[in-house]
Motif scaffolding. Structure first.
Motif, short mmCIF file in Angstrom:
data_model
loop_
_atom_site.label_atom_id
_atom_site.label_comp_id
_atom_site.label_asym_id
_atom_site.label_seq_id
_atom_site.Cartn_x
_atom_site.Cartn_y
_atom_site.Cartn_z
N HIS A 100 0.85 -1.19 0.00
CA HIS A 100 0.00 0.00 0.00
C HIS A 100 0.89 1.24 0.00
O HIS A 100 2.06 1.19 0.34
CB HIS A 100 -0.95 0.02 1.20
CG HIS A 100 -0.22 0.01 2.52
ND1 HIS A 100 0.29 1.15 3.10
CD2 HIS A 100 0.09 -1.01 3.35
CE1 HIS A 100 0.88 0.83 4.23
NE2 HIS A 100 0.78 -0.47 4.41
N SER A 122 -2.63 -4.80 -3.86
CA SER A 122 -3.75 -5.62 -4.31
C SER A 122 -5.11 -4.94 -4.27
O SER A 122 -6.08 -5.47 -4.80
CB SER A 122 -3.81 -6.91 -3.48
OG SER A 122 -4.01 -6.61 -2.12
N THR A 123 -5.21 -3.77 -3.64
CA THR A 123 -6.52 -3.12 -3.51
C THR A 123 -6.46 -1.68 -4.02
O THR A 123 -5.40 -1.06 -4.06
CB THR A 123 -6.98 -3.08 -2.05
OG1 THR A 123 -6.08 -2.25 -1.30
CG2 THR A 123 -7.03 -4.48 -1.44
N ILE A 146 -3.23 -5.95 -8.01
CA ILE A 146 -4.30 -5.02 -8.39
C ILE A 146 -4.54 -5.00 -9.90
O ILE A 146 -5.64 -4.72 -10.36
CB ILE A 146 -4.01 -3.59 -7.85
CG1 ILE A 146 -5.26 -2.72 -7.95
CG2 ILE A 146 -2.85 -2.95 -8.59
CD1 ILE A 146 -5.11 -1.35 -7.32
N HIS A 149 -7.53 -6.78 -11.29
CA HIS A 149 -8.89 -6.30 -10.98
C HIS A 149 -9.57 -5.84 -12.26
O HIS A 149 -8.97 -5.16 -13.10
CB HIS A 149 -8.81 -5.15 -9.97
CG HIS A 149 -10.13 -4.79 -9.38
ND1 HIS A 149 -11.10 -4.15 -10.07
CD2 HIS A 149 -10.62 -5.03 -8.13
CE1 HIS A 149 -12.16 -3.98 -9.30
NE2 HIS A 149 -11.89 -4.51 -8.11
N VAL A 193 -15.06 3.99 -1.79
CA VAL A 193 -13.67 3.55 -1.90
C VAL A 193 -12.73 4.71 -1.61
O VAL A 193 -11.70 4.53 -0.96
CB VAL A 193 -13.37 2.98 -3.30
CG1 VAL A 193 -11.89 2.72 -3.49
CG2 VAL A 193 -14.16 1.70 -3.51
#
Length: 195
Positions: A100, A122-123, A146, A149, A193
């Protein structure tokens, strides 16, 4: 007076050459971003190590191919190494284990190129803070989870509307139109988000 001008011209040439240098901490086995404070940096443009005062005028910082996971102290460390951290325009943090970005880039308003490929992001929440980089024109995130996605590219374009390149590919007019349409369709979800 002639001698003084000559000395100033020589000094200006040295400063210009120093601005071309790169603060290079790549392949040094660094695990924590604060470890850079204990390392002697390499100038990628020469085989010589530089003394600390030269670091203050560089625009490029390379921290690639290490074992860095947490970059929350990035600004603080660069601020200790450099006289004017706002001059940094290119940061390479590729091939680490970063998951992150949080507030890592606050204060680094001059960054135009950022390499974050081949990490563990990943997010969407993991890259949300990149929205603060208003001058960012080139970003790499490929090789991160990520990327798989479904809405990856559209989200990044929504987050960074001034981006010109993503993952070494130019952003096209069609990409922008698709991104705008996507943003309008998902604006309620995006507000959740992004908060």
């Amino acid at each position: 007076l002639g001698i003084k001008i000559q000395v100033n011209a020589v000094s200006m040439a040295k400063v210009a050459k120093m601005e071309d240098s790169t603060l290079d901490y790549s392949f040094m086995g660094i695990c924590q971003i604060t470890d850079v404070l204990d390392e002697e940096f390499r100038d990628s443009n020469s085989n010589n190590s530089k003394i600390l005062c030269l670091k203050s005028v560089t625009r490029v910082v390379k921290l690639a191919s290490n074992d860095i996971e947490d970059i929350s102290d990035l600004y603080r460390c660069l601020n200790q190494l450099m006289h004017d951290v706002n001059r940094v325009s290119w940061i390479d943090l590729s091939n680490n284990i970063i998951n992150h970005t949080e507030s890592s880039f606050e204060g680094l308003h001059g960054v135009t190129v950022l390499y974050l490929h081949a990490n563990n992001i990943s997010t969407f929440a993991g890259i949300k803070s990149l929205g603060a980089l208003q001058k960012l024109t080139s970003l790499t995130l490929h090789g991160n989870p990520i990327e798989a996605h479904k809405h990856y590219r559209n989200y990044v374009l929504h987050l960074l509307p001034n981006l010109e390149k993503l993952d070494f590919s130019l952003i096209t007019k069609q990409d922008r139109e698709t991104g705008r349409t996507w943003s309008n369709m998902f604006r309620k979800k995006l507000s959740i988000v992004l908060t």
